[in-house]
Design an enzyme around this catalytic site. Structure first.
Site, mmCIF file in Angstrom:
data_model
loop_
_atom_site.group_PDB
_atom_site.id
_atom_site.type_symbol
_atom_site.label_atom_id
_atom_site.label_comp_id
_atom_site.label_asym_id
_atom_site.label_seq_id
_atom_site.Cartn_x
_atom_site.Cartn_y
_atom_site.Cartn_z
ATOM 1 N N HIS A 68 0.852 -1.198 0.000
ATOM 2 C CA HIS A 68 0.000 0.000 0.000
ATOM 3 C C HIS A 68 0.880 1.237 0.000
ATOM 4 O O HIS A 68 1.865 1.298 0.719
ATOM 5 C CB HIS A 68 -0.879 0.037 1.255
ATOM 6 C CG HIS A 68 -2.007 -0.939 1.233
ATOM 7 N ND1 HIS A 68 -3.042 -0.890 2.125
ATOM 8 C CD2 HIS A 68 -2.267 -1.984 0.409
ATOM 9 C CE1 HIS A 68 -3.895 -1.875 1.861
ATOM 10 N NE2 HIS A 68 -3.440 -2.556 0.828
ATOM 11 N N TYR A 374 4.000 6.339 10.372
ATOM 12 C CA TYR A 374 3.205 5.180 9.963
ATOM 13 C C TYR A 374 4.049 4.165 9.188
ATOM 14 O O TYR A 374 3.973 2.969 9.445
ATOM 15 C CB TYR A 374 2.001 5.629 9.116
ATOM 16 C CG TYR A 374 0.899 4.601 9.070
ATOM 17 C CD1 TYR A 374 -0.217 4.712 9.880
ATOM 18 C CD2 TYR A 374 0.981 3.500 8.212
ATOM 19 C CE1 TYR A 374 -1.223 3.761 9.862
ATOM 20 C CE2 TYR A 374 -0.017 2.539 8.183
ATOM 21 C CZ TYR A 374 -1.114 2.670 9.011
ATOM 22 O OH TYR A 374 -2.100 1.718 8.993
#
Ligand code: APR
Ligand code: PHB
Length: 382
Positions: A68, A374
């Protein structure tokens, strides 16, 4: 070398040490089937993926993992993409924790590694003089070790052997998680900060969706029928052009949310790693990645100690890990606070959350801070 716990921390430590010629025995209270089926986290940050590839564990990960390049933050009916590749040049891979565990067990067994499943009554002794593990495998056993690694998760026995101080926070909500036999309709994760509560859209494969709803902490999962879950997900995740594929539930469960750190992570020749030493709320997807980061530091430190008699790494172990741990604690607390509705939250708090969300999606500097945390800070950079 004795390792308690065959989760990602214990198994990866055993694998990393074996590559340095250091033998270990892993003691696990559950069965192999149980640890391979247990549904847990699913996001691998960039440094985790790189490490797994480097140490020969990339094959299934690259074949089945879903790369992703960003996530969406959804609030006030609008969808806002945080483009990791554009912001920091790195992404993440969605790959279930139990798949990592399966790969690690297969690799250890293929290399002749020793994992003892279904042992009971594990007890750790003598960590400042002569480390010893007592356990039962049908009959009482004793194992003398150079060093012991406590990788036995939050409910294990190792942490109690380390004199420590606890820093923690409980949150006034939990997550109801489902795994559904339904093709994902969106190719990335969606974090929704809805006025009715948080929702998360994730996936495990091209056929399986993973979804979560914020619920009160004492929620009984049985009070949520399938219909009620899909309806609530539909409301909280709503955005223009977004539809949710429904499908039969494969799994349903409630997980509490807490932040927890035990300091230090070492006593004598016992070293804690992973959930045994710290817990983060799942909103930042950091739990498994922290476990991996700990054992990477620990494997290097133990190689120095056991192969070269060099104590520098082991002496720095706790401090080195805790710097990353506290970064992840802050990030996970921040994501959690920004996206969840507390029962006692007043309109002032809600306006602060919305302001923070708007800044995060509209300022490149703020979005970069989210992205950097992240996708994971590089090994050795913190
Ligand atoms: N004796 C032997 N094994 C034990 C004992 C014990 N007394 N207590 C617990 N265990 C085992 C558990 O059955 C489990 O398999 O230790 C293992 C710990 O594994 P995890 O809980 O997966 O912890 P860790 O390896 O640190 O990985 C952290 O797990 O909870 C998730 O989200 C978290 O992704 C994070 C990851
Ligand atoms: C998951 O897919 O299980 C998942 C993803 C992101 C999170 C937490 C859980 O922040």
């Amino acid at each position: 070398m004795g390792i308690v716990g065959a989760g990602p921390a214990g198994l990866l430590l055993s694998h990393l040490l074996a590559r340095q010629g250091i033998e270990s025995v892993v003691l696990e209270s559950r069965s192999r089937e149980y640890v391979e089926q247990r549904v847990r986290a699913g996001v691998l940050e960039h440094p985790t993926v790189e490490l797994l590839r480097e140490v020969g564990l990339g094959e299934r990960l690259d074949a089945r993992g879903l790369p992703h390049e960003g996530i969406s933050l959804r609030f006030d009916g609008g969808d806002h993409r945080i483009d990791f590749t554009d912001l920091v040049g790195r992404g993440i891979v969605v790959y279930g924790q139990q798949e990592v565990v399966k790969d690690l067990i297969a690799a250890r067994l293929a290399d002749g590694g020793e994992i003892r499943f279904e042992v009971s009554n594990v007890r750790i002794d003598g960590v400042t003089e002569d480390p010893l593990i007592h356990f039962d495998d049908g009959s009482p056993q004793e194992m003398h070790c150079d060093v012991i690694a406590g990788c036995d998760g939050f409910h294990g026995v190792s942490r109690a052997v380390v004199p420590h101080t606890v820093f923690d926070r409980l949150y006034p909500f939990a997550w109801l998680g489902i795994l559904a036999q339904a093709a994902p309709t969106h190719h990335e994760l969606v974090y929704a900060g809805h006025a009715r509560g948080f929702a998360l859209y994730s996936m495990r494969s091209p056929e399986v969706t993973r979804l979560y709803l914020q619920v009160p902490p004492d929620t009984d999962a049985d009070t949520w029928s399938e219909r009620r879950i899909w309806d609530e997900l539909g409301v909280r995740l709503a955005a223009d052009g977004f539809t949710l594929n429904e499908g039969p539930l494969i799994e349903k469960g409630v997980t509490g949310m807490r932040s927890f750190v035990a300091e230090p992570m070492r006593h004598g020749r016992l070293f804690l790693a992973g959930d045994a030493a710290h817990i983060v709320p799942p909103t930042g997807a950091k739990g498994m990645n922290l476990a991996v980061a700990d054992v990477r530091v620990l494997a290097e430190a133990l190689t120095g100690l056991l192969r070269h008699g060099d104590e520098t790494g082991v002496d720095a172990y706790s401090q080195t890990c805790l710097r990353r741990v506290w970064r992840a604690e802050h990030f996970s607390w921040w994501m959690t606070s920004m996206l969840h509705m507390g029962e006692d939250d007043d309109p002032f708090t809600r306006r602060l959350q919305l302001s923070q969300l708007r800044q995060t999606v509209s300022s490149r500097a703020a979005a970069t801070t989210l992205a950097e945390n992240y996708v994971g800070l590089p090994h050795g950079s913190i």
